[in-house]
Design an enzyme around this catalytic site. Structure first.
Site, short mmCIF file in Angstrom:
data_model
loop_
_atom_site.label_atom_id
_atom_site.label_comp_id
_atom_site.label_asym_id
_atom_site.label_seq_id
_atom_site.Cartn_x
_atom_site.Cartn_y
_atom_site.Cartn_z
N HIS A 81 -8.62 -5.23 -6.83
CA HIS A 81 -7.44 -4.37 -6.68
C HIS A 81 -6.16 -5.16 -6.51
CE1 HIS A 81 -10.45 -1.14 -5.18
NE2 HIS A 81 -10.42 -1.22 -6.50
N CYS A 133 7.68 -8.53 -11.34
CA CYS A 133 8.66 -7.55 -11.81
C CYS A 133 7.93 -6.39 -12.49
CB CYS A 133 9.60 -8.22 -12.82
SG CYS A 133 10.63 -7.03 -13.72
N PRO A 145 -21.01 -0.47 10.19
CA PRO A 145 -21.52 0.34 11.31
C PRO A 145 -21.88 1.77 10.87
CG PRO A 145 -19.44 -0.74 11.89
CD PRO A 145 -19.65 -0.95 10.43
N GLY A 167 -18.33 -3.57 4.59
CA GLY A 167 -17.13 -2.85 5.01
C GLY A 167 -16.44 -2.04 3.95
N THR A 168 -17.20 -1.26 3.20
CA THR A 168 -16.55 -0.36 2.25
C THR A 168 -17.21 1.02 2.32
OG1 THR A 168 -16.01 0.08 -0.07
CG2 THR A 168 -17.98 -1.24 0.33
N CYS A 172 9.27 -6.85 -16.62
CA CYS A 172 8.88 -8.00 -17.48
C CYS A 172 7.68 -8.74 -16.93
CB CYS A 172 10.08 -8.96 -17.62
SG CYS A 172 10.47 -9.83 -16.11
N ASP A 220 -5.68 -8.42 0.80
CA ASP A 220 -5.20 -9.50 1.69
C ASP A 220 -5.81 -10.83 1.24
OD1 ASP A 220 -7.54 -8.03 3.91
OD2 ASP A 220 -7.80 -10.02 3.05
C1 BV8 Z 1 -9.05 3.37 -12.25
C2 BV8 Z 1 -4.79 -1.46 -3.70
C3 BV8 Z 1 -9.11 3.70 -14.58
C4 BV8 Z 1 -3.57 -0.74 -3.28
C5 BV8 Z 1 -6.55 0.24 -3.87
C6 BV8 Z 1 -12.22 11.36 -8.81
C7 BV8 Z 1 -13.50 10.87 -8.66
C8 BV8 Z 1 -13.78 9.51 -8.79
C9 BV8 Z 1 -12.75 8.60 -9.10
C10 BV8 Z 1 -11.49 9.10 -9.24
C11 BV8 Z 1 -11.21 10.46 -9.10
N1 BV8 Z 1 -9.89 10.61 -9.30
C12 BV8 Z 1 -9.31 9.40 -9.55
C13 BV8 Z 1 -10.28 8.49 -9.54
C14 BV8 Z 1 -10.13 7.07 -9.80
C15 BV8 Z 1 -9.58 6.38 -8.55
C16 BV8 Z 1 -10.45 6.63 -7.34
O1 BV8 Z 1 -11.51 6.04 -7.22
N2 BV8 Z 1 -10.01 7.52 -6.45
C17 BV8 Z 1 -10.83 7.83 -5.29
C18 BV8 Z 1 -9.98 7.77 -4.02
C19 BV8 Z 1 -11.43 9.21 -5.51
N3 BV8 Z 1 -9.61 4.98 -8.88
C20 BV8 Z 1 -8.55 4.42 -9.49
O2 BV8 Z 1 -7.52 5.00 -9.75
C21 BV8 Z 1 -8.74 2.96 -9.91
N4 BV8 Z 1 -8.36 2.80 -11.27
O3 BV8 Z 1 -9.93 4.17 -12.07
O4 BV8 Z 1 -8.65 2.95 -13.50
C22 BV8 Z 1 -8.01 4.67 -14.85
C23 BV8 Z 1 -6.94 4.23 -15.56
C24 BV8 Z 1 -5.93 5.14 -15.86
C25 BV8 Z 1 -6.00 6.48 -15.44
C26 BV8 Z 1 -7.10 6.90 -14.66
C27 BV8 Z 1 -8.11 6.00 -14.37
C28 BV8 Z 1 -7.86 2.07 -9.07
C29 BV8 Z 1 -8.34 2.08 -7.66
C30 BV8 Z 1 -7.59 1.00 -6.88
C31 BV8 Z 1 -6.72 1.65 -5.85
N5 BV8 Z 1 -6.10 0.60 -5.04
N6 BV8 Z 1 -5.97 -0.77 -3.19
C32 BV8 Z 1 -3.28 -0.94 -1.82
O5 BV8 Z 1 -4.04 -1.67 -1.15
O6 BV8 Z 1 -2.27 -0.38 -1.35
S1 BV8 Z 1 -7.93 0.99 -3.25
C33 BV8 Z 1 -7.92 0.87 -1.53
O7 BV8 Z 1 -8.97 1.74 -1.04
C34 BV8 Z 1 -8.36 -0.49 -1.03
O8 BV8 Z 1 -8.10 -1.54 -1.91
C35 BV8 Z 1 -9.84 -0.36 -0.85
O9 BV8 Z 1 -10.48 -1.11 -1.80
C36 BV8 Z 1 -10.13 1.02 -1.25
C37 BV8 Z 1 -11.38 1.60 -0.69
O10 BV8 Z 1 -11.37 1.55 0.66
P1 BV8 Z 1 -12.53 0.71 1.42
O11 BV8 Z 1 -12.35 -0.73 1.11
O12 BV8 Z 1 -13.87 1.27 1.12
O13 BV8 Z 1 -12.07 0.97 2.88
P2 BV8 Z 1 -12.26 2.31 3.69
O14 BV8 Z 1 -11.20 2.35 4.75
O15 BV8 Z 1 -12.41 3.47 2.75
O16 BV8 Z 1 -13.67 2.10 4.39
C38 BV8 Z 1 -13.78 1.08 5.38
C39 BV8 Z 1 -15.26 0.92 5.60
O17 BV8 Z 1 -15.46 -0.19 6.47
C40 BV8 Z 1 -15.89 2.13 6.28
O18 BV8 Z 1 -17.12 2.42 5.65
C41 BV8 Z 1 -16.12 1.66 7.72
O19 BV8 Z 1 -17.28 2.22 8.28
C42 BV8 Z 1 -16.32 0.18 7.51
N7 BV8 Z 1 -15.95 -0.66 8.66
C43 BV8 Z 1 -14.98 -0.43 9.58
N8 BV8 Z 1 -14.93 -1.47 10.47
C44 BV8 Z 1 -15.89 -2.36 10.06
C45 BV8 Z 1 -16.52 -1.86 8.91
N9 BV8 Z 1 -17.51 -2.52 8.28
C46 BV8 Z 1 -17.87 -3.72 8.79
N10 BV8 Z 1 -17.30 -4.27 9.88
C47 BV8 Z 1 -16.31 -3.62 10.53
N11 BV8 Z 1 -15.76 -4.18 11.63
ZN ZN Z 2 11.87 -8.67 -14.92
#
Ligand code: BV8
Ligand code: ZN
Length: 260
Positions: free
Chosen positions: A122, A130, A223, A196-197, A133, A107
């Site tokens: 991300h 596109c 939290p 917040g991650t 292209c 966002d």
């Molecule tokens: C890559 C965009 C190389 C899209 C997103 C096995 C083990 C390890 C890794 C992997 C695996 N298998 C695959 C992988 C790699 C994979 C990965 O990590 N998977 C995970 C799920 C296991 N990663 C990838 O694929 C990345 N690329 O590795 O490239 C590669 C190249 C080619 C082939 C292979 C590998 C790409 C990852 C990017 C994915 N895209 N977003 C979209 O938005 O639709 S990720 C998406 O989840 C979000 O962007 C966000 O960043 C992400 C993580 O979530 P969080 O931000 O942590 O949010 P979450 O809800 O999980 O947690 C919220 C937190 O906030 C909580 O802790 C909560 O307590 C807290 N909270 C709540 N309220 C509050 C608060 N904190 C403070 N205040 C509050 N009020």
């Molecule tokens: Zn195009």
């Protein structure tokens, strides 16, 4: 809350003495702006949709209309949301100390609160392009009738490709420039605020550990614990919209006192 102001004052002293501060934010940073987190509670995006399935190139190939309809619903949600006091506090602190923002979020709330040069690991929801292209595309006029499950045919580009969201899907590599900047910030900062991650998605989740090994003091503002106790120096069990404004106020007081 007494302990909130005590933690804020202690941390503000460290930040006032720091050369460079890094904020690493995740979906919890946007939660108090009303944007669902990925894994949180009963409203988490994962509960209604499995973004592990939807946020992938495979889903785009198989059912682009479902994926596009989901992103259109998310874009409308972000447009209707407002940055909260935590986003504004980060922007305010960046006018007082050298502070960089690296976010996993797609966002634009950090920017709308005044942060500049935000590193989007991300990608960005509104950076439509596109899928063939790469030409940038404008978003079609918002639909008023669509729900989250509404399929919508993605627009097509003049080259015949389809317009996709400018986000990094699971299995896609992070933008090299963004990742390079994030690693440089992590290796050169004195304090990291991890806000917040859940620390599940790689390689973003490796940044706090990288910073800590390079000598940074790592604070988690969440939290719930997202990172292991050996990866953070201080876990501030609070929310982004409460902790960050308290920290910004404490920093101003610290800097005012220091300047005599
Ligand atoms: C890559 C965009 C190389 C899209 C997103 C096995 C083990 C390890 C890794 C992997 C695996 N298998 C695959 C992988 C790699 C994979 C990965 O990590 N998977 C995970 C799920 C296991 N990663 C990838 O694929 C990345 N690329 O590795 O490239 C590669 C190249 C080619 C082939 C292979 C590998 C790409 C990852 C990017 C994915 N895209 N977003 C979209 O938005 O639709 S990720 C998406 O989840 C979000 O962007 C966000 O960043 C992400 C993580 O979530 P969080 O931000 O942590 O949010 P979450 O809800 O999980 O947690 C919220 C937190 O906030 C909580 O802790 C909560 O307590 C807290 N909270 C709540 N309220 C509050 C608060 N904190 C403070 N205040 C509050 N009020
Ligand atoms: Zn195009």
């Amino acid at each position: 809350m007494h302990d909130r102001s005590v933690i804020a004052a202690t941390l503000a002293a460290r930040i006032a003495a720091a050369r460079r501060v890094l904020v690493l934010s995740g979906a919890g940073m946007s939660a108090e702006s009303g944007i669902a987190t990925f894994r949180g509670g009963d409203h988490g995006l994962w509960t209604r949709f499995d973004p592990q399935t939807l946020a992938t190139p495979e889903a785009w190939q198989v059912d682009a209309s479902l994926v596009w309809g989901w992103y259109r619903w998310r874009m409308a949600g972000v447009r209707d949301a407002q940055p909260h006091a935590g986003h504004c506090a980060i922007a305010a602190m960046a006018s007082r100390v050298a502070l960089a923002v690296v976010t996993q979020n797609v966002d634009d709330l950090h920017e709308r609160a005044g942060s500049v040069d935000v590193v989007h690991l991300h990608g960005e929801l509104f950076a439509l392009r596109c899928d063939r292209c790469g030409t940038r595309a404008d978003e079609p006029p918002p639909r008023t009738d669509a729900g989250a499950t509404e399929r919508e045919t993605p627009p097509t580009c003049a080259c015949g490709g389809r317009v996709r969201p400018g986000v990094v899907w699971f299995g896609e590599s992070l933008p090299e420039a963004a990742w390079g900047r994030a690693v440089a910030h992590a290796g050169a900062c004195d304090v990291v605020l991890v806000v917040g991650t859940s620390g599940l998605v790689q390689p973003a989740a490796s940044l706090p550990g990288l910073a800590r090994r390079a000598g940074a003091f790592v604070v988690e503002i969440n939290p719930q614990p997202g990172f292991r106790a050996d990866e953070v120096d201080l876990h501030w069990r609070d929310t982004a919209a409460h902790a960050l404004p308290a920290l910004a106020v404490a920093l101003d007081a610290q800097l005012a006192e220091a300047s005599g």
